[in-house]
Design an enzyme around this catalytic site. Structure first.
Site, PDB file in Angstrom:
ATOM      1  CB  THR A 108      -0.440   0.499   1.238  1.00  0.00           C
ATOM      2  OG1 THR A 108      -1.797  -1.324   1.317  1.00  0.00           O
ATOM      3  CG2 THR A 108      -2.032   1.816   1.428  1.00  0.00           C
ATOM      4  CG  ASP A 128      -7.142  -0.150   4.524  1.00  0.00           C
ATOM      5  OD1 ASP A 128      -6.585  -1.189   4.902  1.00  0.00           O
ATOM      6  OD2 ASP A 128      -6.786   1.492   4.023  1.00  0.00           O
TER       7      ASP A 128
END
Lengths: 140, 173
Positions: free
Chosen positions: A1, A32
């Protein structure tokens, strides 16, 4: 990420997050990063946030918005990021990291994992690090 | 207002062998974004440019260098948000483009939606003439090795306990 939060010369704030997921994750599992309020949030009046770490934990506490809410109630960016990650750890046993810029231009980051690569550019000074308590700087 | 840039390259137990490349990647991304805002560019352009740089750097788990899922395929997710208008765009489970963050921005700017996923996101990319790439160009040697190790591990554990491992969420995104 990976993620970025920026305040431009007009005081406008934007945030962005992108991820390639987790090795061996179930097909169709989403963490998320694409969820506004969990992985990413920005509002000029308060600040901007981008998160990384254990996706399901970040989703459960809506980490990005959690940081923004603490700042909305007067907490500075650094404390808001640290307290939000500590809450995530104590409440759902999740580890992660977050970067943040407040409406006043305060730059903040924190992580509860072993490491997080980060960099800050402000007032022509470039800061960066990766290990806990690592903080390097150089003039831009 | 004094412009400010903050970048992260992921929070996890980053292996020693990629620490320096990770530091250099986030530094470059911060410089890139800072140049844009110092010359009057927008925060949105700056965050997109920074994340594109990081997506193109294989050492980070995004874009090129994404992880392989249980089926040995890549699924990428991204989101972007404008703090002025509160407009936001996101995509999830896209498989065959180089820069998911740019597709997320197209969702924000060309649709009324906040999130497009899977086949719909891939169709939208085609609609917007976002070039599709062979997913194999996004897979690095390291990610393939990690996936093979994962496969070996789960089949070993599986046979040991003879039960279906529903979802081994090892750590982090």
């Amino acid at each position: 990420t990976v993620g970025a939060v920026v305040m431009d010369c007009n005081g406008r704030i934007a945030a962005a997050t992108s991820t390639g997921g987790i090795t061996g994750k179930r097909v169709g599992r989403v963490g998320d990063s694409p969820l506004i309020g969990s992985g990413t949030f920005a509002i000029d009046e308060i600040g901007g946030v981008s998160c990384t770490g254990h996706g399901e934990s970040i989703i459960k506490i809506c980490l990005a918005k959690h940081v923004i809410c603490l700042m909305e109630n007067g907490m500075n960016a650094q404390n808001a990021v640290e307290q939000s990650l500590q809450f995530m750890n104590s409440r759902v046993k999740g580890a992660g990291g977050a970067i943040c810029i407040s409406a006043s231009g305060e730059a903040a980051f924190h992580f509860t994992t072993e490491r997080m690569a980060w960099a800050i550019a402000k007032a022509n000074v470039l800061s960066w690090g990766l290990d806990p308590n690592e903080h390097n700087t150089e003039m831009m | 207002v004094e412009p400010v840039v903050v970048i992260h390259g992921g929070a996890w137990a980053i292996p020693e062998k990629i620490c320096d490349a990770s530091r250099n990647g986030v530094k470059l991304a911060a410089r890139k974004a800072y140049e844009i805002v110092k010359s009057g560019g927008s925060a949105l352009d700056a965050v997109e440019a920074a994340v594109i740089l990081l997506e193109n750097e294989p050492v980070f788990d995004a874009g090129k260098g994404s992880c392989l899922n249980a089926a040995g395929e890549i699924e990428m997710d991204a989101s972007i948000m404008d703090g002025t208008s509160l407009k936001a765009g996101a995509i999830a489970a896209v498989t065959n483009i180089n820069n998911p963050i740019s597709l997320a921005r197209l969702v924000m700017e060309k649709t009324d939606h906040c999130l497009l996923v899977g086949e719909g996101a891939n169709m939208f990319a085609k609609e917007c003439n976002v070039p599709s790439v062979d997913p194999s160009t996004l897979i690095t040697e390291d990610c393939l090795e990690e996936w093979k190790t994962f496969q070996k591990y789960t089949s070993a554990v599986d046979s040991l306990f003879n039960n279906q491992i529903n979802s081994l969420t090892i750590g982090h995104d």
